[in-house]
Write an enzyme that holds these catalytic residues in place. Structure first.
Site, short mmCIF file in Angstrom:
data_model
loop_
_atom_site.label_atom_id
_atom_site.label_comp_id
_atom_site.label_asym_id
_atom_site.label_seq_id
_atom_site.Cartn_x
_atom_site.Cartn_y
_atom_site.Cartn_z
CG ASP A 25 -1.38 0.14 5.82
OD1 ASP A 25 -2.39 -0.17 5.46
OD2 ASP A 25 -0.83 -0.06 6.58
N GLY A 28 -8.70 1.21 5.36
CA GLY A 28 -9.59 0.08 6.51
C GLY A 28 -10.00 0.67 7.54
NE ARG A 29 -5.41 0.88 10.23
CZ ARG A 29 -3.39 0.96 10.17
NH1 ARG A 29 -3.30 1.78 10.80
NH2 ARG A 29 -3.44 0.64 9.08
CD1 TRP A 30 -9.81 8.39 7.04
CD2 TRP A 30 -11.60 7.94 5.65
NE1 TRP A 30 -10.80 9.20 6.51
CE2 TRP A 30 -11.31 8.95 6.01
CE3 TRP A 30 -12.61 6.60 4.87
CZ2 TRP A 30 -12.87 9.98 4.81
CZ3 TRP A 30 -13.71 7.38 5.11
CH2 TRP A 30 -13.31 9.02 4.51
CG HIS A 42 -10.55 0.09 -0.52
ND1 HIS A 42 -9.44 0.53 0.72
CD2 HIS A 42 -10.89 -1.02 -0.11
CE1 HIS A 42 -8.70 -1.24 1.27
NE2 HIS A 42 -9.79 -1.04 0.83
CD GLU A 72 2.77 -10.32 0.43
OE1 GLU A 72 2.66 -9.10 -0.03
OE2 GLU A 72 3.33 -11.33 0.29
CG ASN A 73 -3.50 -6.06 -0.53
OD1 ASN A 73 -2.84 -5.21 -1.24
ND2 ASN A 73 -2.75 -6.13 0.97
CD1 TRP A 74 -3.04 -12.72 -4.95
CD2 TRP A 74 -4.95 -11.28 -5.86
NE1 TRP A 74 -2.47 -11.21 -6.15
CE2 TRP A 74 -4.17 -11.16 -6.58
CE3 TRP A 74 -6.10 -11.91 -5.41
CZ2 TRP A 74 -4.84 -10.99 -7.76
CZ3 TRP A 74 -6.79 -11.38 -7.07
CH2 TRP A 74 -5.83 -10.70 -7.73
NE ARG A 193 2.97 0.70 5.94
CZ ARG A 193 2.74 -0.89 5.51
NH1 ARG A 193 4.24 -1.51 5.98
NH2 ARG A 193 2.10 -1.34 5.75
NE ARG A 199 3.71 -4.53 8.09
CZ ARG A 199 2.52 -3.87 8.79
NH1 ARG A 199 2.99 -3.76 10.21
NH2 ARG A 199 1.07 -3.77 8.68
C1 FPP Z 1 -3.79 -0.54 2.65
O1 FPP Z 1 -5.21 0.85 3.46
C2 FPP Z 1 -4.26 -0.75 1.10
C3 FPP Z 1 -4.75 -0.71 0.16
C4 FPP Z 1 -4.36 -2.14 -0.34
C5 FPP Z 1 -5.58 -0.63 -0.84
C6 FPP Z 1 -5.14 0.58 -1.90
C7 FPP Z 1 -5.87 1.26 -2.85
C8 FPP Z 1 -6.76 2.70 -2.78
C9 FPP Z 1 -5.45 3.89 -2.44
C10 FPP Z 1 -7.61 2.72 -3.35
C11 FPP Z 1 -7.40 3.04 -4.46
C12 FPP Z 1 -6.10 3.22 -5.45
C13 FPP Z 1 -6.24 3.69 -7.42
C14 FPP Z 1 -5.36 3.55 -8.20
C15 FPP Z 1 -7.35 3.98 -7.87
P1 FPP Z 1 -5.15 -1.32 4.19
O2 FPP Z 1 -7.47 -1.21 3.80
O3 FPP Z 1 -4.96 -2.46 4.42
O4 FPP Z 1 -5.77 -0.32 5.70
P2 FPP Z 1 -6.23 -0.59 6.99
O5 FPP Z 1 -4.60 -1.23 7.02
O6 FPP Z 1 -6.67 0.39 7.55
O7 FPP Z 1 -7.16 -1.97 7.37
#
Ligand code: FPP
Length: 247
Positions: A25, A28-30, A42, A72-74, A193, A199
């Site tokens: 996780d 996005g924030r990074w 990503h 849920e990511n859809w 996590r 969570r």
């Molecule tokens: C959650 O961070 C991350 C994901 C939904 C995607 C995970 C995917 C990768 C690590 C990249 C590629 C993986 C492979 C296996 C090639 P978030 O985007 O929800 O972060 P945020 O909470 O800061 O918005």
């Protein structure tokens, strides 16, 4: 002591069956913290996956299960969803050779029926291509949700009961485990996590019944093998009782 990584034969060290599952996780924030598009986070996250997989033998990890895309990511924007799917495809095409050199067997868990058939075919291909490897078992959870997995397994069990292949009396913990996507792996010893969220987010709900959890504030794109090493050192110092008492 160094080990020849170019030969994917048995590792000379004592075999470990340690299973670590990770909720990656914070991508996005990074990226947002740097004023960059989320997909850049990503991409950096994918680099961290490659590094960690390569270091698994040195870290003593035999099974690594990564949450890459949840059911849920859809709900994310089409751009982000498509970008992630393209990243998974690119990762597999680029990394298949290295996985074979390093003895990594890759499998994908989750419901593939909603995925692009080309991506699903690529998953089939890489699973066959790496099927002979046994040094590290990497599983990518894509379109995965613990509740969805349990519902799919239950449907399969019901079908087998209805068609006479299974008796209702045979249904127990072990039967359930056999019908899950994860039937080939031991339960996770540890679930990590990243990014400070605390969570479970529908990850390995059945399998993690006795797992230890570690929540770290590190964002996934900053997560290095050294971060994992520190977490594992703390994990090994913990006492696991599995509901019993230590003598
Ligand atoms: C959650 O961070 C991350 C994901 C939904 C995607 C995970 C995917 C990768 C690590 C990249 C590629 C993986 C492979 C296996 C090639 P978030 O985007 O929800 O972060 P945020 O909470 O800061 O918005």
């Amino acid at each position: 002591m160094t080990f020849d990584r170019s030969y994917p034969g048995p590792d000379p060290r004592p075999a470990s069956n340690l299973h670590v599952a990770v909720i990656m996780d914070g991508n996005g924030r990074w990226a947002s913290n740097r004023g960059w598009p989320r997909l850049v986070g990503h991409r950096k996250g994918a680099e961290r996956v490659r590094q960690l997989v390569s270091e698994c033998p040195d870290l003593g990890i035999r099974y690594l299960t990564l949450y890459a895309f949840s059911t849920e990511n859809w709900k994310r924007t089409t751009e982000e969803v498509m970008g992630l799917m393209a990243l998974f495809a690119r990762y597999i095409k680029r990394e298949a050779g290295r996985m074979n050199r390093e003895g990594v067997r890759l499998r994908v868990i989750g419901d593939r029926r909603q995925l692009d058939p080309k991506l699903s075919a690529l998953f089939d291909w890489v699973e066959t291509e790496t099927a002979h490897n046994d040094r590290v078992h990497l599983s990518l959870a894509i379109n995965y949700g613990g509740r969805d997995e349990i519902a799919r397994a239950t449907r399969d069990i019901a079908r087998d009961v209805a068609e006479g292949r299974l008796s209702p009396d045979e249904i127990c913990d072990a039967t359930m485990t056999r019908y899950l996507d994860t039937s080939y792996m031991p339960d996770p010893d540890l679930v990590v996590r990243t990014s400070g969220e605390t969570r479970v987010s529908n990850y390995l709900l059945w399998q993690a019944a006795y797992s230890e959890y570690v929540f770290t504030p590190v964002l996934w794109p900053d997560f290095t093998p050294d971060t994992m090493k520190t977490i594992l050192d703390a994990f090994h110092a913990r006492e696991r009782r599995f509901g019993g008492v230590m003598s």
